[in-house]
Each structure stands twice: as structure tokens, then as C-alpha cells.
Design an enzyme around this catalytic site. Sequence first.
Site, short mmCIF file in Angstrom:
data_model
loop_
_atom_site.label_atom_id
_atom_site.label_comp_id
_atom_site.label_asym_id
_atom_site.label_seq_id
_atom_site.Cartn_x
_atom_site.Cartn_y
_atom_site.Cartn_z
N ASP A 76 0.95 -8.59 8.72
CA ASP A 76 1.92 -7.50 8.81
C ASP A 76 1.47 -6.50 9.86
O ASP A 76 0.33 -6.03 9.83
CB ASP A 76 2.02 -6.77 7.45
CG ASP A 76 3.00 -7.44 6.52
OD1 ASP A 76 4.03 -7.95 6.99
OD2 ASP A 76 2.74 -7.44 5.30
N ASP B 71 10.31 -11.78 1.84
CA ASP B 71 9.15 -10.91 1.89
C ASP B 71 9.46 -9.62 1.12
O ASP B 71 10.48 -8.99 1.35
CB ASP B 71 8.85 -10.57 3.35
CG ASP B 71 7.61 -9.72 3.51
OD1 ASP B 71 6.77 -9.70 2.60
OD2 ASP B 71 7.50 -9.06 4.56
C1 DX5 Z 1 6.01 -4.60 3.33
C2 DX5 Z 1 5.58 -5.90 3.91
C3 DX5 Z 1 5.36 -6.93 2.95
C4 DX5 Z 1 4.40 -6.60 1.88
C5 DX5 Z 1 4.95 -7.15 0.62
O1 DX5 Z 1 6.92 -4.00 4.12
O2 DX5 Z 1 6.51 -6.38 4.83
O3 DX5 Z 1 4.94 -8.10 3.59
O4 DX5 Z 1 3.13 -7.12 2.13
O5 DX5 Z 1 4.27 -6.65 -0.45
P1 DX5 Z 1 4.70 -6.96 -1.95
O6 DX5 Z 1 4.64 -8.43 -2.13
O7 DX5 Z 1 3.70 -6.22 -2.75
O8 DX5 Z 1 6.10 -6.44 -2.13
#
Ligand code: DX5
Length: 215
Positions: free
Chosen positions: A32, A167
Amino acid sequence: MEIIPSLLVNSQEKFFAGLLGLGDCVRMLQIDIADGEFVPNVTWADPGIIAPRLRLECELHLMVKDPVGVAEKWRAVTQVKRVLFHYEASPDIPAVLQKLKTFGWEVSLVLNPETPLEAIEPYLSQIQGIMLMGIIPGFQGQPFIPATYERARRSKLMYPSHYLEIDGGVNENTIPGFIAAGVDAVCPGSAVFGHEKTPRENVARLQSLITGLTK
Ligand code: DX5
């Protein structure tokens, strides 16, 4: 359905702790990248430091206003196989696509929860994948937006040949709904890295759930 853990960190220490915790239990990692402008968060992800120590393939989730500028910094990183950038980030998507095509990576467009699925139609022939956000992007551990199930189901019906990733909000409670919707890959963040068990144990738990539901 593939698990592509999503690593969102603000320090080198946390990045390598996550990487070490995963080991080789997945094929691909999602890195990310947030610039503090497109989303109110800034991540640590330095290609020069990461590349020599990364044994997994990776994809880049660019939560940034300048996808091409950021992608350029990763161009020489051979582990990168796919780049994902936000429909909402760039006023000139054709120019971004034209440029990213020269990198030799797969390209996916990412849609925030409020963006209509139809928005990507002009670009379908130039992208290989779609990623739907199940949360407002920027941070891990936010509440999942349930309308994402129906968006995923419709997306797979409308664009069956595009690789569909989800995601945000991916965990054992939401995975059954993504399988039912025909999703190709899920990108859990906190369910893998923010849990009391190790990332490897968390992936194993999610994987056995997926295996049980798909056999
Ligand atoms: C947040 C990111 C995600 C994040 C997801 O904007 O794009 O990839 O890592 O985290 P979780 O799975 O905790 O929602």
C-alpha cells in the site's frame, strides 16, 4: 480465491516485521502506497530498500494523486507484477494508462465505494483487473461497507474476464460473501497483520476457510 495480504505501514521496521511474519505463505503481497494527498495517510514503502529483501511477487496499490510518478520509482523492481491505481485520483486516466502500459505490468483500476461500476467502461480494453474498495481508503481496520458484496457480484457479471480484487474489510466474516460473488482475490490488512496471531497463522486460518467453502 487468492489471498494477497495488504501491507500498509508507516515505518521500515513495521514493513519488514510484516514481511518476515508472512514468510513464503502467499504468492503475492500488496504494498500500500499513500501520499497524504489522495488519502489522509502517508505510508512507508521505499523500493530501493524493499527490492533486495523481497522474495514474494508484489502488486502496488497506489493511493496517490500521481500514479505515474510513484510507479516510476518502482520500475526497476522485478517483483512487481501488477499496479492498481484509483479512478478517482487522476483527471487524465487515458494518459496514466498509456504510460503504465510501457512498464510491462498488469494494470488494474481501483474504485472507491461511491464510484459507479460503469465508470471504468471506457478503459476495459486497457486494463486487466478491477479492485473494489470495501472501505474508504487510507487506513486499516475500518468498518466494512456491506454494499460491496453486491458491487462485487455485479462487477463480475459485467466484466467477467477482468481479475477482481477486494480491498478493505476482508476477514473471516466477509470472505464467504466474496466467494459467493465470484471474487478472484481478497486483500486483507488487519485480519493478517493486526491480529494477535502471526501473519502466517492468520493467512492459514483464512486460507482454510476459503478452501472449505470452495471445494
Ligand atoms: C486501506 C488499504 C487497505 C488496508 C485494508 O486503505 O487500502 O489495503 O490495508 O485494511 P483492512 O483489511 O484492515 O480493512
